[in-house]
Design a protein around this motif. Structure first.
Motif, PDB file in Angstrom:
ATOM      1  N   PRO A   4       0.830  -1.201   0.052  1.00 16.20           N
ATOM      2  CA  PRO A   4      -0.113   0.141   0.067  1.00 16.20           C
ATOM      3  C   PRO A   4       0.906   1.398  -0.180  1.00 16.20           C
ATOM      4  O   PRO A   4       2.062   1.403   0.530  1.00 16.20           O
ATOM      5  CB  PRO A   4      -0.863  -0.232   1.484  1.00 16.20           C
ATOM      6  CG  PRO A   4      -0.056  -1.057   2.131  1.00 16.20           C
ATOM      7  CD  PRO A   4       0.685  -2.093   1.294  1.00 16.20           C
ATOM      8  N   HIS A   5       0.222   2.192  -0.338  1.00 21.28           N
ATOM      9  CA  HIS A   5       0.913   3.708  -0.246  1.00 21.28           C
ATOM     10  C   HIS A   5       0.689   4.171   1.210  1.00 21.28           C
ATOM     11  O   HIS A   5      -0.277   3.821   1.712  1.00 21.28           O
ATOM     12  CB  HIS A   5      -0.040   4.649  -1.124  1.00 21.28           C
ATOM     13  CG  HIS A   5       0.162   6.175  -0.991  1.00 21.28           C
ATOM     14  ND1 HIS A   5       1.190   6.696  -1.835  1.00 21.28           N
ATOM     15  CD2 HIS A   5       0.020   7.134  -0.241  1.00 21.28           C
ATOM     16  CE1 HIS A   5       1.522   7.810  -1.400  1.00 21.28           C
ATOM     17  NE2 HIS A   5       0.790   8.328  -0.566  1.00 21.28           N
ATOM     18  N   VAL A   6       1.810   4.301   1.721  1.00 25.32           N
ATOM     19  CA  VAL A   6       1.648   4.594   3.197  1.00 25.32           C
ATOM     20  C   VAL A   6       1.934   5.966   3.430  1.00 25.32           C
ATOM     21  O   VAL A   6       2.764   6.661   3.139  1.00 25.32           O
ATOM     22  CB  VAL A   6       2.976   3.942   3.887  1.00 25.32           C
ATOM     23  CG1 VAL A   6       2.940   4.372   5.474  1.00 25.32           C
ATOM     24  CG2 VAL A   6       3.071   2.527   3.616  1.00 25.32           C
ATOM     25  N   LEU A   7       0.795   6.507   4.183  1.00 19.75           N
ATOM     26  CA  LEU A   7       0.841   8.038   4.521  1.00 19.75           C
ATOM     27  C   LEU A   7       0.695   8.184   5.922  1.00 19.75           C
ATOM     28  O   LEU A   7       0.075   7.614   6.785  1.00 19.75           O
ATOM     29  CB  LEU A   7      -0.529   8.576   4.160  1.00 19.75           C
ATOM     30  CG  LEU A   7      -1.216   9.884   4.791  1.00 19.75           C
ATOM     31  CD1 LEU A   7      -0.044  10.867   4.275  1.00 19.75           C
ATOM     32  CD2 LEU A   7      -2.482  10.067   4.389  1.00 19.75           C
ATOM     33  N   LEU A   8       1.727   8.710   6.683  1.00 16.80           N
ATOM     34  CA  LEU A   8       1.956   9.183   7.951  1.00 16.80           C
ATOM     35  C   LEU A   8       1.342  10.397   8.266  1.00 16.80           C
ATOM     36  O   LEU A   8       1.453  11.267   7.521  1.00 16.80           O
ATOM     37  CB  LEU A   8       3.437   9.244   8.405  1.00 16.80           C
ATOM     38  CG  LEU A   8       4.358   8.066   8.027  1.00 16.80           C
ATOM     39  CD1 LEU A   8       5.752   8.332   8.750  1.00 16.80           C
ATOM     40  CD2 LEU A   8       3.750   6.587   8.409  1.00 16.80           C
ATOM     41  N   SER A   9       0.524  10.430   9.185  1.00 20.46           N
ATOM     42  CA  SER A   9      -0.354  11.550   9.639  1.00 20.46           C
ATOM     43  C   SER A   9       0.042  11.819  11.039  1.00 20.46           C
ATOM     44  O   SER A   9      -0.371  11.019  11.857  1.00 20.46           O
ATOM     45  CB  SER A   9      -1.677  11.256   9.284  1.00 20.46           C
ATOM     46  OG  SER A   9      -2.768  12.347   9.893  1.00 20.46           O
ATOM     47  N   ALA A  10       0.244  13.085  11.403  1.00 26.89           N
ATOM     48  CA  ALA A  10       0.597  13.424  12.931  1.00 26.89           C
ATOM     49  C   ALA A  10       0.148  14.986  13.106  1.00 26.89           C
ATOM     50  O   ALA A  10       0.355  15.599  12.382  1.00 26.89           O
ATOM     51  CB  ALA A  10       1.525  13.246  13.355  1.00 26.89           C
ATOM     52  N   ALA A  46      -7.181   1.354   4.992  1.00 23.64           N
ATOM     53  CA  ALA A  46      -6.787   0.985   6.386  1.00 23.64           C
ATOM     54  C   ALA A  46      -6.132   1.919   7.076  1.00 23.64           C
ATOM     55  O   ALA A  46      -5.438   2.688   6.749  1.00 23.64           O
ATOM     56  CB  ALA A  46      -5.890  -0.354   6.220  1.00 23.64           C
ATOM     57  N   ILE A  47      -6.414   2.108   8.535  1.00 23.09           N
ATOM     58  CA  ILE A  47      -5.710   2.819   9.395  1.00 23.09           C
ATOM     59  C   ILE A  47      -4.693   1.966  10.419  1.00 23.09           C
ATOM     60  O   ILE A  47      -5.588   1.290  10.877  1.00 23.09           O
ATOM     61  CB  ILE A  47      -6.685   3.885  10.129  1.00 23.09           C
ATOM     62  CG1 ILE A  47      -7.609   4.481   8.974  1.00 23.09           C
ATOM     63  CG2 ILE A  47      -6.118   4.718  11.005  1.00 23.09           C
ATOM     64  CD1 ILE A  47      -8.908   5.269   9.757  1.00 23.09           C
ATOM     65  N   LEU A  48      -3.707   2.424  10.614  1.00 22.89           N
ATOM     66  CA  LEU A  48      -2.590   1.633  11.558  1.00 22.89           C
ATOM     67  C   LEU A  48      -2.392   2.790  12.794  1.00 22.89           C
ATOM     68  O   LEU A  48      -2.272   3.760  12.621  1.00 22.89           O
ATOM     69  CB  LEU A  48      -1.651   1.250  10.865  1.00 22.89           C
ATOM     70  CG  LEU A  48      -0.603   0.265  11.631  1.00 22.89           C
ATOM     71  CD1 LEU A  48       0.178  -0.660  10.836  1.00 22.89           C
ATOM     72  CD2 LEU A  48       0.341   1.095  12.422  1.00 22.89           C
ATOM     73  N   VAL A  49      -2.344   2.306  13.920  1.00 27.18           N
ATOM     74  CA  VAL A  49      -1.984   2.948  15.127  1.00 27.18           C
ATOM     75  C   VAL A  49      -1.021   1.956  15.796  1.00 27.18           C
ATOM     76  O   VAL A  49      -1.785   0.627  16.126  1.00 27.18           O
ATOM     77  CB  VAL A  49      -3.208   3.616  15.722  1.00 27.18           C
ATOM     78  CG1 VAL A  49      -4.039   2.426  16.449  1.00 27.18           C
ATOM     79  CG2 VAL A  49      -2.659   4.632  17.014  1.00 27.18           C
ATOM     80  N   GLY A  50      -0.150   2.331  16.777  1.00 30.30           N
ATOM     81  CA  GLY A  50       0.621   1.481  17.683  1.00 30.30           C
ATOM     82  C   GLY A  50      -0.261   1.127  18.895  1.00 30.30           C
ATOM     83  O   GLY A  50      -1.218   1.649  19.276  1.00 30.30           O
ATOM     84  N   SER A  51       0.263   0.015  19.704  1.00 29.66           N
ATOM     85  CA  SER A  51      -0.397  -0.368  20.746  1.00 29.66           C
ATOM     86  C   SER A  51      -0.116   0.520  21.962  1.00 29.66           C
ATOM     87  O   SER A  51      -1.135   0.790  22.776  1.00 29.66           O
ATOM     88  CB  SER A  51       0.356  -1.644  21.102  1.00 29.66           C
ATOM     89  OG  SER A  51       1.633  -1.619  21.231  1.00 29.66           O
ATOM     90  N   THR A  52       1.031   1.358  21.889  1.00 33.02           N
ATOM     91  CA  THR A  52       1.113   2.259  22.868  1.00 33.02           C
ATOM     92  C   THR A  52      -0.061   3.290  22.897  1.00 33.02           C
ATOM     93  O   THR A  52      -0.422   3.794  23.962  1.00 33.02           O
ATOM     94  CB  THR A  52       2.653   2.686  22.978  1.00 33.02           C
ATOM     95  OG1 THR A  52       3.544   1.936  23.231  1.00 33.02           O
ATOM     96  CG2 THR A  52       2.906   3.901  24.053  1.00 33.02           C
ATOM     97  N   LEU A 151      -2.671   3.135   3.182  1.00 35.38           N
ATOM     98  CA  LEU A 151      -2.745   2.906   4.406  1.00 35.38           C
ATOM     99  C   LEU A 151      -2.365   4.120   5.400  1.00 35.38           C
ATOM    100  O   LEU A 151      -1.456   4.988   4.971  1.00 35.38           O
ATOM    101  CB  LEU A 151      -1.626   2.009   4.793  1.00 35.38           C
ATOM    102  CG  LEU A 151      -1.197   1.656   6.190  1.00 35.38           C
ATOM    103  CD1 LEU A 151      -2.288   1.086   7.178  1.00 35.38           C
ATOM    104  CD2 LEU A 151       0.260   0.779   6.601  1.00 35.38           C
ATOM    105  N   MET A 152      -3.133   4.530   6.105  1.00 35.99           N
ATOM    106  CA  MET A 152      -2.856   6.002   6.749  1.00 35.99           C
ATOM    107  C   MET A 152      -2.408   5.477   7.978  1.00 35.99           C
ATOM    108  O   MET A 152      -3.003   4.676   8.902  1.00 35.99           O
ATOM    109  CB  MET A 152      -4.214   6.565   6.931  1.00 35.99           C
ATOM    110  CG  MET A 152      -3.925   7.647   7.766  1.00 35.99           C
ATOM    111  SD  MET A 152      -5.852   9.020   7.689  1.00 35.99           S
ATOM    112  CE  MET A 152      -5.184  10.155   8.650  1.00 35.99           C
ATOM    113  N   VAL A 153      -0.988   5.818   8.472  1.00 31.70           N
ATOM    114  CA  VAL A 153      -0.462   5.633   9.794  1.00 31.70           C
ATOM    115  C   VAL A 153      -0.869   6.717  10.936  1.00 31.70           C
ATOM    116  O   VAL A 153      -0.183   7.898  10.444  1.00 31.70           O
ATOM    117  CB  VAL A 153       0.754   5.311   9.620  1.00 31.70           C
ATOM    118  CG1 VAL A 153       1.662   5.035  11.150  1.00 31.70           C
ATOM    119  CG2 VAL A 153       0.882   4.017   8.617  1.00 31.70           C
TER     120      VAL A 153
END
Length: 225
Positions: A4-10, A46-52, A151-153
Motif C-alpha cells: 500500500p501507499h503509506v501515509l503518515l499523519s500526525a 486501512a488505518i494503523l496505530v501502535g499499541s502504546t 494505508l494511513m498511519v
C-alpha cells in the motif's frame, strides 16, 4: 502483489510533541483540521496505530462524517476502513474502544504473543503472528495481499519512527499546532533513529498551507529536495 501507499499523519506542537504528559489528551488540532483528518481516513483502505497509542489515548479511529461513510459504501467499500494495530508483547486488553467501534480489526502480534492475544480478542479482531523485529515490510506485504492500497498511519512516535527509518513512508502530513509543550516526559513525533540519507538530507516539500491556526506540511519522505 503491491504494497500500500503509506501515509503518515500526525499533529504536533511547534517543539515536536504529540501530547503533553498529563492524564488528559492534549488537543493539538482545531475543528477544521479534525475534519481534514476525517476526510483523509475516508479515502484510505486501512488505518494503523501502535499499541502504546491504543493504551494511552484509547482512540476509536472512525470516519465520523456519515456522508463520507455513505460515499464509501456507494463505491462498494466498507463504511469504515480496516483498523490495524501491532504489538510485539500482546499487551492489548479487550476493553479498548478500538475493538468495539467501526468495522473490521486486524492485529499483527509477535509470534510468542499471538496465541494469547487470539484468546483475549476472540470475536473482536483477527490476530496475525509476525516477526515484528524483522521490520515492517512483511506487514505491508500482508496488507497488500488483503487488497489494502492506501494505508494511513496515525502514530504513535515509535511507529512513525520505524516507518521513516525503514524507508517505508510514501507521504508525511504534519499538522503543526501553535503550542509549546516543553515536557521531557511527553511523547515526541519521532525518536532517535538512523534515517535514510542522514541529517543533511532535505525532504521534498509537497505542500504548506494553513488550516485555521494550524500549519499543514506535506512531504515526500522517499524523495530529496
Amino acid at each position: 502483489m503491491t504494497r500500500p501507499h503509506v501515509l503518515l499523519s500526525a499533529a504536533m506542537s511547534i517543539d515536536g510533541y504529540l501530547d503533553d504528559a498529563s492524564p488528559e489528551r492534549l488537543l493539538l488540532s482545531n475543528p477544521a483540521d479534525f475534519d481534514r483528518v476525517d476526510e483523509l481516513r475516508a479515502g484510505c483502505d486501512a488505518i494503523l496505530v501502535g499499541s502504546t497509542t491504543l493504551r494511552r489515548d484509547n482512540p476509536r479511529l472512525l470516519v465520523n462524517d456519515p456522508a463520507r461513510r455513505a460515499a464509501r459504501e456507494a463505491a462498494g467499500r466498507p463504511g469504515y476502513p480496516l483498523k490495524v494495530t501491532l504489538s510485539a508483547s500482546g499487551g492489548l486488553g479487550p476493553e479498548l474502544r478500538f475493538w468495539h467501534t467501526g468495522g473490521a480489526k486486524l492485529v499483527y502480534a509477535g509470534e510468542a504473543a499471538a496465541p494469547g492475544l487470539r484468546s483475549a480478542l476472540d470475536g473482536l479482531a483477527e490476530v496475525v503472528a509476525l516477526d515484528l523485529g524483522a521490520g515492517l515490510g512483511p506487514l505491508l506485504d500482508d496488507l497488500g495481499r488483503r487488497g489494502v492500497r492506501r494505508l494511513m498511519v496515525e502514530g504513535g512516535g515509535s511507529v512513525h519512527t520505524q516507518f521513516l527509518a525503514q524507508g517505508l513512508a510514501d507521504e508525511l502530513q504534519l499538522a503543526v499546532a501553535p503550542l509549546l509543550v516543553g515536557d521531557a516526559g511527553a511523547p515526541r513525533f519521532v525518536g532517535p533513529a538512523a534515517f535514510p540519507g542522514g541529517s543533511t538530507r532535505r525532504l521534498r516539500l509537497l505542500e504548506a498551507r494553513t488550516v485555521g491556526d494550524v500549519v499543514l506540511l506535506r512531504y515526500a519522505p522517499k524523495e530529496s529536495a
